[in-house]
Design an enzyme around this catalytic site. Sequence first.
Site, PDB file in Angstrom:
ATOM      1  N   LYS A  10     -21.117 -15.113  -2.488  1.00  0.00           N
ATOM      2  CA  LYS A  10     -22.618 -14.462  -2.979  1.00  0.00           C
ATOM      3  C   LYS A  10     -23.701 -15.306  -3.644  1.00  0.00           C
ATOM      4  O   LYS A  10     -23.717 -15.869  -4.541  1.00  0.00           O
ATOM      5  CB  LYS A  10     -22.062 -13.859  -4.571  1.00  0.00           C
ATOM      6  CG  LYS A  10     -23.547 -12.503  -4.820  1.00  0.00           C
ATOM      7  CD  LYS A  10     -23.982 -12.177  -6.368  1.00  0.00           C
ATOM      8  CE  LYS A  10     -24.368 -13.235  -7.556  1.00  0.00           C
ATOM      9  NZ  LYS A  10     -25.339 -13.547  -6.917  1.00  0.00           N
ATOM     10  N   GLU A  51     -20.363 -26.563 -10.146  1.00  0.00           N
ATOM     11  CA  GLU A  51     -21.608 -27.763  -9.813  1.00  0.00           C
ATOM     12  C   GLU A  51     -22.803 -27.165 -10.577  1.00  0.00           C
ATOM     13  O   GLU A  51     -23.151 -26.367 -10.256  1.00  0.00           O
ATOM     14  CB  GLU A  51     -21.705 -27.865  -8.022  1.00  0.00           C
ATOM     15  CG  GLU A  51     -20.120 -28.447  -7.146  1.00  0.00           C
ATOM     16  CD  GLU A  51     -20.429 -29.815  -7.473  1.00  0.00           C
ATOM     17  OE1 GLU A  51     -21.384 -30.741  -8.353  1.00  0.00           O
ATOM     18  OE2 GLU A  51     -19.223 -30.123  -6.921  1.00  0.00           O
ATOM     19  N   LEU A  52     -23.374 -28.381 -11.569  1.00  0.00           N
ATOM     20  CA  LEU A  52     -24.290 -27.567 -12.447  1.00  0.00           C
ATOM     21  C   LEU A  52     -25.639 -28.585 -12.574  1.00  0.00           C
ATOM     22  O   LEU A  52     -25.915 -29.648 -11.172  1.00  0.00           O
ATOM     23  CB  LEU A  52     -23.094 -27.504 -14.297  1.00  0.00           C
ATOM     24  CG  LEU A  52     -22.325 -26.824 -14.392  1.00  0.00           C
ATOM     25  CD1 LEU A  52     -21.942 -26.886 -15.554  1.00  0.00           C
ATOM     26  CD2 LEU A  52     -22.649 -25.499 -13.529  1.00  0.00           C
ATOM     27  N   CYS A  77     -30.527 -30.342  -8.093  1.00  0.00           N
ATOM     28  CA  CYS A  77     -29.745 -30.470  -9.441  1.00  0.00           C
ATOM     29  C   CYS A  77     -29.912 -31.911  -9.079  1.00  0.00           C
ATOM     30  O   CYS A  77     -29.842 -32.691 -10.650  1.00  0.00           O
ATOM     31  CB  CYS A  77     -28.560 -30.440  -9.251  1.00  0.00           C
ATOM     32  SG  CYS A  77     -27.683 -31.086  -7.261  1.00  0.00           S
ATOM     33  N   GLU A 112     -33.225 -29.700 -19.046  1.00  0.00           N
ATOM     34  CA  GLU A 112     -33.274 -29.650 -17.351  1.00  0.00           C
ATOM     35  C   GLU A 112     -34.488 -28.250 -16.601  1.00  0.00           C
ATOM     36  O   GLU A 112     -33.922 -27.476 -16.905  1.00  0.00           O
ATOM     37  CB  GLU A 112     -32.369 -29.243 -16.422  1.00  0.00           C
ATOM     38  CG  GLU A 112     -32.312 -29.469 -14.369  1.00  0.00           C
ATOM     39  CD  GLU A 112     -31.206 -28.293 -14.300  1.00  0.00           C
ATOM     40  OE1 GLU A 112     -31.089 -26.724 -14.210  1.00  0.00           O
ATOM     41  OE2 GLU A 112     -30.617 -29.419 -13.124  1.00  0.00           O
TER      42      GLU A 112
END
Length: 493
Positions: A175, A250-251, A284, A385
């Site tokens: 998705k 994966e942030l 990121c 962030e």
Amino acid sequence: MKTYQHFINGAYVDPEGGEWIDSDDPYQGKPWAKIPRGTNADVDKAVAAAKAAMTEGPFATMSATQRGKLLRNLGDLLVKHGERLAEVEVRDNGKLLAEMSGQLKYQPESWYYYAGLADKIEGSVVPVDKPDHLVFTNHEPIGVVGALTAWNSPLLFVAWKVAPAIAAGCSVVLKPSEFASASTLEFAALTAEAGFPPGVFNVVTGLGHETGAAMVDHPDIAKITFTGSDATGAQIYAAAAKRMKRVSLELGGKSPNIIFDDANIDAAVSGAVSGIFAATGQTCIAGSRLLVQNSVKDEVIEKLVAIAKSAQIGDPMKADTNIGPVTTRPQYEKILSYIEVAKSDGATLLHGGKPASGPGLTGDQFIEPTIFCDVTNDMRIAQEEVFGPVLSVIGFDQEEDAIRIGNDVIYGLAAGIWTRDIGRAVRMSRALKVGTVWINTYRAISYMVPFGGMKNSGIGRENGIEAIHEFLETKSTWINTSDDYPSNPFIMR
Ligand code: NAD
């Protein structure tokens, strides 16, 4: 307006619920396409197709070498269709064509790399200490993989997740982000053309809390691989735990880009710009905290501001544009609100700090490259962030101060170090709790090099040989080579 469909079991199909969502062109500031709003029924259908592909049909018995050939075919097709797909990505997420086109030109290499790796995953014979036993290990596909991706580099994340998953023998339901699904849906047709059997790769689009959540909760998905924010990552980690699903995350990050006074200052300033203003800061790995040794701070700031002033803001499709629009309206508003937070917390605004406007800036989603100094590391602008073109400059005196400040965030994705002192470079690399360290360079990425975060920046690694193991389980098989069994069966053998 283009209307897209899900890609399930090798064919494009309408959503079961009969609903679509608008996808905006951030440069024009209006919808350009409709993507299906996936429901549980669509997810069920895609997962059933993916499960069938792994248990029956040609993929289930295909050799690893044959799987590799499929991936190679796909790489070849990407060479042919890359530019077209890059243009779709720019339309959908507003990033520069130069950036997306560069990514698409490079992506075939990811597919070729895992094509080559597919049949080189070997088990081992263990020289076991128990007499009369032969023990070997082998690696088996983990099962159906659910992949969830972010909007900033849609097809890059497809390559990073799907190539190793299929090389490992897994089928995939993916998705993409509801803000940028079009390129992934168009890419899906190439998998059929490359010879992927139906059900091996499926795309279901929709909203995170609907379609995405249905995937995380689905009993027949064995593993979730996710790229996105740490807030969503934490929700997914918790939800996946209920079914003991395997998870890679994966942030985000708040990466320190650290300039020492012995550095090549022009190169370091270039690295700082590439760390925060490239991709409109929507990466990121943004080097959003610029730690500068106080003895060179004024020089660095002067050069930085000069580059920020001359940066061309505008149409992402044009070759001379440096900074494009912010991809989504909520993201645009979030960036502006962080600029206000920084001001009210006492940071000094050196440049930018407001929406950009002028000729050629349509769509109302542009923000000037923004530089704050006098930032202390406890301010929200240094801790959270932003995911936009907003740089915080933080001064430091000694190496140990740079290490302390560099590590003093919840994230641990990447860091840049600018110095000519090799000993210091190595000491800094060892001391920083991050997944990637760049020394005298920034934003360098390769399909060969493991990538991922420490701390709140994630779990697991993508790229390189170890990424394939994210989609494999190790099995140990014991064979008794004698005819006997011990006389006392009630104790461990
Ligand atoms: P996001 O977390 O909002 O969404 C990511 C994906 O998760 C989307 O497909 C979304 O629909 C889905 N999702 C949202 N809620 C969900 C839920 N409850 N259950 C299941 N799925 C759900 O992230 P985003 O805004 O698309 O992307 C920006 C973030 O991604 C930033 O934090 C950035 O740092 C991070 N990112 C990380 C990397 C990396 O490799 N470390 C790369 C790019 C972006």
